[in-house]
Design an enzyme around this catalytic site. Sequence first.
Site, PDB file in Angstrom:
ATOM      1  CB  ALA A   1      -1.014   0.059   1.287  1.00 21.47           C
TER       2      ALA A   1
ATOM      3  NE  ARG B   1      -1.655   9.840 -10.264  1.00 24.13           N
ATOM      4  CZ  ARG B   1      -1.777   8.950  -9.357  1.00 24.13           C
ATOM      5  NH1 ARG B   1      -1.774   7.647  -9.593  1.00 24.13           N
ATOM      6  NH2 ARG B   1      -1.779   9.349  -8.244  1.00 24.13           N
TER       7      ARG B   1
ATOM      8  CD1 TRP C   1     -35.483  11.011  18.488  1.00 24.52           C
ATOM      9  CD2 TRP C   1     -33.807  12.440  18.264  1.00 24.52           C
ATOM     10  NE1 TRP C   1     -36.094  12.345  18.691  1.00 24.52           N
ATOM     11  CE2 TRP C   1     -35.043  13.179  18.624  1.00 24.52           C
ATOM     12  CE3 TRP C   1     -32.694  13.354  17.882  1.00 24.52           C
ATOM     13  CZ2 TRP C   1     -35.015  14.694  18.852  1.00 24.52           C
ATOM     14  CZ3 TRP C   1     -32.875  14.494  18.578  1.00 24.52           C
ATOM     15  CH2 TRP C   1     -33.932  15.439  18.644  1.00 24.52           C
TER      16      TRP C   1
ATOM     17  CB  SER D   1      -0.810  -2.894  -5.405  1.00 25.42           C
ATOM     18  OG  SER D   1       0.084  -1.951  -5.717  1.00 25.42           O
TER      19      SER D   1
ATOM     20  CG  ASN E   1      -4.252   2.740   0.278  1.00 27.32           C
ATOM     21  OD1 ASN E   1      -4.009   2.795  -0.986  1.00 27.32           O
ATOM     22  ND2 ASN E   1      -4.525   1.600   0.957  1.00 27.32           N
TER      23      ASN E   1
ATOM     24  NE  ARG F   1     -32.889  13.281  23.182  1.00 28.53           N
ATOM     25  CZ  ARG F   1     -34.340  13.223  22.984  1.00 28.53           C
ATOM     26  NH1 ARG F   1     -34.888  12.972  21.736  1.00 28.53           N
ATOM     27  NH2 ARG F   1     -35.182  13.375  24.013  1.00 28.53           N
TER      28      ARG F   1
ATOM     29  CG  ASP G   1       0.806  -2.541   8.266  1.00 33.34           C
ATOM     30  OD1 ASP G   1      -0.082  -1.363   8.282  1.00 33.34           O
ATOM     31  OD2 ASP G   1       0.388  -3.716   8.293  1.00 33.34           O
TER      32      ASP G   1
ATOM     33  CE1 TYR H   1     -37.170   7.522  10.468  1.00 33.63           C
ATOM     34  CE2 TYR H   1     -38.489   9.625   9.676  1.00 33.63           C
ATOM     35  CZ  TYR H   1     -38.240   8.311  10.022  1.00 33.63           C
ATOM     36  OH  TYR H   1     -39.609   7.973  10.336  1.00 33.63           O
TER      37      TYR H   1
ATOM     38  CB  CYS I   1      -7.992  -5.909   4.541  1.00 31.83           C
ATOM     39  SG  CYS I   1      -6.760  -4.713   5.057  1.00 31.83           S
TER      40      CYS I   1
END
Lengths: 447, 447
Positions: free
Chosen positions: B10, B21, B431, B39, B306, B439, B284, B423, B43
Amino acid sequence: MRVVVIGGDAVGMTAASQIKRSLGDDVDVIVIQEQQWTSYSACGIPYWIAGETTGPDTLVARSPEQHREHGIDVRTGMLASAIDPDTGSVTMQPVTGGPATRLGYDHLVIGTGSRPRTPPVDGLDLPGVYRVQTLDEGQAAIDGLARDPRTAVVLGAGYIGIEMAEAGVQRGLATTVVDLAPEPMVSLDADMGCLVRAGMTERGVDMRMGEPVRELLAGADGRVRAVVTDAGEIPADIVFLGLGVTPRTELAAAAGLPLGEHGGLLTDDHQRVRGYGNIWAGGDCVEVTDRLTGAERYLPLGTHANKHGRVIGVNIAGGDLAFPGVIGTAITKFCDLEVSRTGLKEDEQDGLVSVLIHAQTSVGYMPDSAVMAVKMIAERTTGRLMGTQIVGGRGAAMRIDTAATAIWTGMTAPELVQLDLAYSPPFSPVWDPVQVAARVLLGKLSD
Amino acid sequence: MRVVVIGGDAVGMTAASQIKRSLGDDVDVIVIQEQQWTSYSACGIPYWIAGETTGPDTLVARSPEQHREHGIDVRTGMLASAIDPDTGSVTMQPVTGGPATRLGYDHLVIGTGSRPRTPPVDGLDLPGVYRVQTLDEGQAAIDGLARDPRTAVVLGAGYIGIEMAEAGVQRGLATTVVDLAPEPMVSLDADMGCLVRAGMTERGVDMRMGEPVRELLAGADGRVRAVVTDAGEIPADIVFLGLGVTPRTELAAAAGLPLGEHGGLLTDDHQRVRGYGNIWAGGDCVEVTDRLTGAERYLPLGTHANKHGRVIGVNIAGGDLAFPGVIGTAITKFCDLEVSRTGLKEDEQDGLVSVLIHAQTSVGYMPDSAVMAVKMIAERTTGRLMGTQIVGGRGAAMRIDTAATAIWTGMTAPELVQLDLAYSPPFSPVWDPVQVAARVLLGKLSD
């Protein structure tokens, strides 16, 4: 102290409950509610009609009886017919007729909500044509489905229209959506609305965009049989209306309370009706302040109504709580096609720059990974994020909350790229799609 | 200009691609990579082993050949054996042996990654015991599954341990997880870890928490047959190791580069190794700065790697980009049980206050609505949000990004309650659960 509340849904009952909880026996709270229900989820009605959930009881969060057990005096079947701010009183009478009663108040809470838009089109009142805003209307639509219709036409391609189209498809009906606008969901930019149209078409809906409705025709049985547009006649055994709503403010207007250009009540940031110390209003009958433009908008959503109710309740109970405004966050879905938006559209303000990117909901090698589009909008001079729109497969749309939080706090596109968001293959690509959009936006900002 | 990169995953390949680039023919980029792959998604290995996706090619985002087509000189099968900062050179030699070569650099990028922790326990090297960090190790585990094991033991109950337990269950194995810690996922507070343990137990995993592993025993065929803990012997036809990783920094240490207390390289906020103008490191093998405490932490995650690669690439190409630190956002799942976290734990700092609430992932009447728990942590004096942890059913965990964005920007609990989040019944209660938690936290803050 006596608090009178007009309207027994989100704003009214949230405020009433908050006040009663805070002040207990020191306050009488009387709620005037036209319908037999209180605290119900209008947003759930399309899912009830779709058969995804049951109704109407399931959609009631708290019944009049439950509210009464908490000491709130709920008067169902009562209509408020006049407000007199000078004497501090409300006149009410039974919906079924009968003598009017006058109720004095120390504080008045107005939560009268909205009513469906009804354009001047013949046939909107025919049997077989259903509105879906109240539980009674929902039940009528359910009863209509029991007559075994084959074809459904939904008038309107906004949130409710899309949800009712889903209901039609879920019920196995050949479903057509008709709207005057060139693309569905005018709360999206047209390029994103186009993706919604394509997605719904792919999933079997006949999307008739840019077609004005002329009239609805009745069959021999007197029930609706077709919708006529400029482009011709569409068979319709059942018709659902999703034409939007307008604030229900006649009562407030008659009392001389201030209305905005969208017809909603105008309040200060504590939800006090402007110019009145003891009259409060919230929810679908008020206008809200857009945090990004400072302008008043009409955005009737349950999430605002609940927040307004809390704000009003806290303030009447002696607290000091402001409603900080809105940024227009909203979400819906059509089957597995998810749609969400927040903030400004591309053309809503000068000096904005936007990108539209495609990404995957999760890492591409995961079996449930789906394509999603993100449109992101920022201020050209500052890079400040101003809007985001998402259309995509399962798992796409809730990312709008990340964008909404970023926009709310004034985050810029370069900051969003660096944000520490969650990554794991089943949940997200290593660069979250909203970060991918922000990265591409960076390139445009530095042009 | 010549840039030498040690490590083709990565950090290294992101930096290399960014530099090539930007600078094109003005730069030679040489990547020294021990493995045959570049690459790849470490995971994704648990999901490959689970059979949810295929491998190993699927997990490779970009192969050495593809990188070469973009002008990057990838030297696979080569081992960097020394760094000489004084002369600005790296020594490398083939993994298979052979003569060493010396490569001069203008800039050096160190992305050597991590290696699995191996505690001093006999039997960890037995056949049938698998690590799952590299594609070769993943392939070995896949081959091990072809021997038709019936029982699996996973050592370690962190992220990888939980994902490998899912793989075991998906493969139909009787699966046991063993860990010394009293609850799984030490990145959560114990009360939330307890919910993970309960959820995994309900879903059929034998969770042996607080049991130190003594040794692994071999059967007559020389392959692993059991794991022995303080509490006894657990049958194990196959064993997966998920004991965490440590930074792979021997090469850097031998060159005199600065390491932190967790053994990771120390860098400035531009990912320059501290004290060196032209040596960069990320991923890492480095320590990262916690934005909330200012302390250095070891948090080996693909998302940081990354971002580091991008930061390094931009800076070497003449830009000026800082890495703003981390707040420890992470997510995983065990079958339909989702887990996520961000920010500080309850006891990580003085003066924090927390709540743990239960809510639903969507409105309770929707068919897919599931229970979820949210723990939210704030500074008592300011109300500033400092941490959030989520354990719940499908749709629960990605809400961590809302909390992470709020924490990142310094939002307080009262502000979060008022935030304009999305929502609609299929997606969220009116909520949002993170707002419900905020809350409830408000109540505690005002105590």
